[in-house]
Scaffold this active site. Structure first.
Site, PDB file in Angstrom:
ATOM      1  N   ASP A 100       9.349 -27.349  25.466  1.00  0.00           N
ATOM      2  CA  ASP A 100       8.654 -28.551  25.913  1.00  0.00           C
ATOM      3  C   ASP A 100       7.576 -28.077  26.867  1.00  0.00           C
ATOM      4  O   ASP A 100       7.839 -27.272  27.770  1.00  0.00           O
ATOM      5  CB  ASP A 100       9.601 -29.553  26.572  1.00  0.00           C
ATOM      6  CG  ASP A 100       8.955 -30.929  26.593  1.00  0.00           C
ATOM      7  OD1 ASP A 100       8.442 -31.374  25.539  1.00  0.00           O
ATOM      8  OD2 ASP A 100       8.924 -31.578  27.666  1.00  0.00           O
TER       9      ASP A 100
ATOM     10  N   GLY B 107      -4.530 -29.140  21.324  1.00  0.00           N
ATOM     11  CA  GLY B 107      -4.343 -29.915  22.548  1.00  0.00           C
ATOM     12  C   GLY B 107      -5.450 -29.765  23.563  1.00  0.00           C
ATOM     13  O   GLY B 107      -6.635 -29.965  23.258  1.00  0.00           O
TER      14      GLY B 107
HETATM   15  P1  IMP Z   1       5.434 -31.079  23.148  1.00  0.00           P
HETATM   16  O1  IMP Z   1       5.133 -30.575  21.769  1.00  0.00           O
HETATM   17  O2  IMP Z   1       6.234 -32.316  23.214  1.00  0.00           O
HETATM   18  O3  IMP Z   1       6.002 -29.980  24.014  1.00  0.00           O
HETATM   19  O4  IMP Z   1       4.037 -31.474  23.772  1.00  0.00           O
HETATM   20  C1  IMP Z   1       3.242 -30.517  24.276  1.00  0.00           C
HETATM   21  C2  IMP Z   1       1.844 -31.079  24.469  1.00  0.00           C
HETATM   22  O5  IMP Z   1       1.285 -30.426  25.603  1.00  0.00           O
HETATM   23  C3  IMP Z   1       0.937 -30.730  23.294  1.00  0.00           C
HETATM   24  O6  IMP Z   1       0.903 -31.738  22.335  1.00  0.00           O
HETATM   25  C4  IMP Z   1      -0.411 -30.553  23.992  1.00  0.00           C
HETATM   26  O7  IMP Z   1      -0.993 -31.796  24.238  1.00  0.00           O
HETATM   27  C5  IMP Z   1      -0.012 -29.953  25.335  1.00  0.00           C
HETATM   28  N1  IMP Z   1       0.052 -28.480  25.259  1.00  0.00           N
HETATM   29  C6  IMP Z   1       1.161 -27.694  25.399  1.00  0.00           C
HETATM   30  N2  IMP Z   1       0.860 -26.393  25.267  1.00  0.00           N
HETATM   31  C7  IMP Z   1      -0.473 -26.349  25.029  1.00  0.00           C
HETATM   32  C8  IMP Z   1      -1.373 -25.264  24.781  1.00  0.00           C
HETATM   33  O8  IMP Z   1      -1.034 -24.078  24.737  1.00  0.00           O
HETATM   34  N3  IMP Z   1      -2.650 -25.627  24.586  1.00  0.00           N
HETATM   35  C9  IMP Z   1      -3.086 -26.904  24.609  1.00  0.00           C
HETATM   36  N4  IMP Z   1      -2.297 -27.943  24.814  1.00  0.00           N
HETATM   37  C10 IMP Z   1      -0.980 -27.671  25.023  1.00  0.00           C
END
Ligand code: IMP
Length: 199
Positions: free
Chosen positions: A70, A151
C-alpha cells in the site's frame, strides 16, 4: 523456486517487483497471472492496515508467498494528504487534473516538501505477517515533467535522483523509490534468514 504472488494488477508495481527479484530463484506472479479477480475494500486508516487487508484477502486462495503494497504520496504541508487516499482522490479524473488541484491547494506559499510511502505486508513467509516500509523524499513540481504515466510520478521531484520520477527509467527509479527501498529491506531480511537464493 520460490513463488511469490504480488497482490496487485498495477503493471508498474509488478514490473518494479519483477526487476528486483530477477537475480534470485524467484517467480513473481500478478493476480492476473493466477486468474484471481478480487477487489479489496481499503477500509484501513493506515498504509499498514490496508497492506494487511490486501494480502489477507488472498490467504485462502494460495499457498504462495503473498506480498502486498500500500503506497501513496504524503505532502507535509497538507497534513500528509493524499496519503492513503492517493488513488481514490478525484478518482474519475485524469492525473493531469489531480496535479492542477494539488498545485491549487499548495498555492505559492505552502511548503512543497513531500514523500512517497510504500508499506509492504508479507504473508506465508513466516507464521505471522511481516512489514517493510520505504520512503522516497521529494518536492511537488509546479508542472509535470517526464514520460512515465504512473500516478504522481510526473510531479514528484526526487531529491536523491535530482529528477522527477517520470524522468527515470525503471532501474534508476528502483534505486531511489519508496517501493525499491521497501523491497530492498525485504530482500535483505530474506537473505539474512536463508529464504532467498541468487540464480
Ligand atoms: P495503492 O495501489 O492502493 O497502493 O495506491 C497507490 C497510489 O499511490 C497509486 O495509485 C498512485 O496514485 C500513488 N503511487 C504509489 N506509488 C507511486 C509511484 O511510485 N509513483 C506514482 N504514484 C504512486
Amino acid at each position: 523456486m520460490l513463488e511469490i504472488l504480488v497482490a496487485s494488477n498495477n503493471s508498474h508495481k509488478i514490473d518494479e517487483f519483477k526487476s528486483y527479484f530477477s537475480k534470485y530463484q524467484v517467480k513473481v506472479y500478478s493476480l492476473k497471472d493466477l486468474n484471481i479477480d478480487i477487489d479489496v475494500d481499503e477500509i484501513g486508516l493506515t498504509f499498514k492496515e490496508n497492506a494487511f487487508l490486501k494480502a489477507d484477502a488472498l490467504r485462502k486462495l494460495t499457498d504462495k508467498v503473498i506480498i502486498s503494497d500500500d503506497s501513496g504520496l504524503e505532502i507535509k504541508s497538507l497534513d500528509n494528504f493524499p496519503g492513503i487516499y492517493s488513488s481514490r482522490f478525484m478518482f474519475n479524473s485524469p492525473y493531469s487534473e489531480k496535479f492542477i488541484k494539488i498545485n491549487e491547494m499548495l498555492g505559492e506559499s505552502k511548503s512543497r516538501e513531500c514523500r512517497f510511502n510504500s508499506t509492504l505486508c508479507v504473508i506465508n513467509l513466516l507464521k505471522e505477517p511481516i512489514y517493510f516500509v520505504g520512503y522516497a523524499y521529494g518536492e511537488i513540481l509546479k508542472e509535470p515533467r517526464g514520460n512515465s504515466s504512473f500516478g504522481y510520478d510526473p510531479i514528484f521531484y526526487s531529491i536523491e535522483a535530482k529528477k522527477s520520477f517520470a524522468e527515470l527509467d525503471i532501474e534508476d527509479k528502483n534505486k531511489v523509490s519508496h517501493r525499491g527501498k521497501a523491497i530492498k529491506k525485504l530482500i535483505e531480511f530474506m537473505e539474512d534468514n536463508d529464504l532467498l537464493y541468487e540464480i
